[in-house]
Design a protein around this motif. Structure first.
Motif, PDB file in Angstrom:
ATOM      1  N   TYR A  21       0.842  -1.201   0.000  1.00 25.05           N
ATOM      2  CA  TYR A  21       0.000   0.000   0.000  1.00 25.05           C
ATOM      3  C   TYR A  21       0.875   1.247   0.000  1.00 25.05           C
ATOM      4  O   TYR A  21       0.603   2.207  -0.719  1.00 25.05           O
ATOM      5  CB  TYR A  21      -0.942   0.016   1.203  1.00 25.05           C
ATOM      6  CG  TYR A  21      -1.746   1.290   1.281  1.00 25.05           C
ATOM      7  CD1 TYR A  21      -2.824   1.492   0.423  1.00 25.05           C
ATOM      8  CD2 TYR A  21      -1.407   2.305   2.162  1.00 25.05           C
ATOM      9  CE1 TYR A  21      -3.545   2.672   0.463  1.00 25.05           C
ATOM     10  CE2 TYR A  21      -2.121   3.491   2.205  1.00 25.05           C
ATOM     11  CZ  TYR A  21      -3.190   3.664   1.349  1.00 25.05           C
ATOM     12  OH  TYR A  21      -3.894   4.840   1.377  1.00 25.05           O
ATOM     13  N   LEU A  27      -4.394  -2.094  -1.936  1.00 21.08           N
ATOM     14  CA  LEU A  27      -5.132  -2.389  -0.706  1.00 21.08           C
ATOM     15  C   LEU A  27      -4.905  -3.825  -0.289  1.00 21.08           C
ATOM     16  O   LEU A  27      -4.556  -4.645  -1.123  1.00 21.08           O
ATOM     17  CB  LEU A  27      -6.616  -2.120  -0.935  1.00 21.08           C
ATOM     18  CG  LEU A  27      -6.976  -0.660  -1.169  1.00 21.08           C
ATOM     19  CD1 LEU A  27      -8.461  -0.539  -1.489  1.00 21.08           C
ATOM     20  CD2 LEU A  27      -6.622   0.212   0.010  1.00 21.08           C
ATOM     21  N   PRO A  28      -5.077  -4.150   0.951  1.00 19.94           N
ATOM     22  CA  PRO A  28      -5.569  -3.354   2.065  1.00 19.94           C
ATOM     23  C   PRO A  28      -4.451  -2.520   2.688  1.00 19.94           C
ATOM     24  O   PRO A  28      -3.271  -2.775   2.483  1.00 19.94           O
ATOM     25  CB  PRO A  28      -6.063  -4.406   3.056  1.00 19.94           C
ATOM     26  CG  PRO A  28      -5.144  -5.568   2.838  1.00 19.94           C
ATOM     27  CD  PRO A  28      -4.856  -5.554   1.346  1.00 19.94           C
ATOM     28  N   VAL A  29      -4.859  -1.554   3.474  1.00 13.44           N
ATOM     29  CA  VAL A  29      -3.893  -0.714   4.171  1.00 13.44           C
ATOM     30  C   VAL A  29      -3.295  -1.490   5.337  1.00 13.44           C
ATOM     31  O   VAL A  29      -2.082  -1.476   5.554  1.00 13.44           O
ATOM     32  CB  VAL A  29      -4.555   0.588   4.677  1.00 13.44           C
ATOM     33  CG1 VAL A  29      -3.570   1.416   5.471  1.00 13.44           C
ATOM     34  CG2 VAL A  29      -5.118   1.391   3.520  1.00 13.44           C
TER      35      VAL A  29
END
Length: 74
Positions: free
Chosen positions: A16, A22-24
């Motif tokens: 990220y 994503l995801p963070v």
């Protein structure tokens, strides 16, 4: 700088920060995979893992209750 962030906060996704993928934040398995990929030592007994395990308790209790209801209503 990005490596320092990931070393300090292992649940932050390196991809990220570098590629906007994503995801963070990562789950436990992905944290371990990322640490292995980046050759970052990680301890699974850190506060992050302890907090995540505690936060998972309500979901686990819901699953148990649902299974018990299914068994009792058969």
């Amino acid at each position: 700088m990005i490596e320092k962030i990931v070393k300090t906060f292992p649940n932050v996704n390196y991809d990220y920060l570098t590629k906007d993928k994503l995801p963070v934040l990562l789950d436990d398995n992905r944290i371990i995979s990322q640490a292995n990929k980046l050759n970052i030592p990680i301890q699974t007994d850190t506060d992050i893992f302890k907090i995540k395990r505690i936060l998972d308790i309500p979901d686990q209790l819901d699953r148990i209750e649902s299974k018990l209801d299914q068994l009792l209503n058969q």
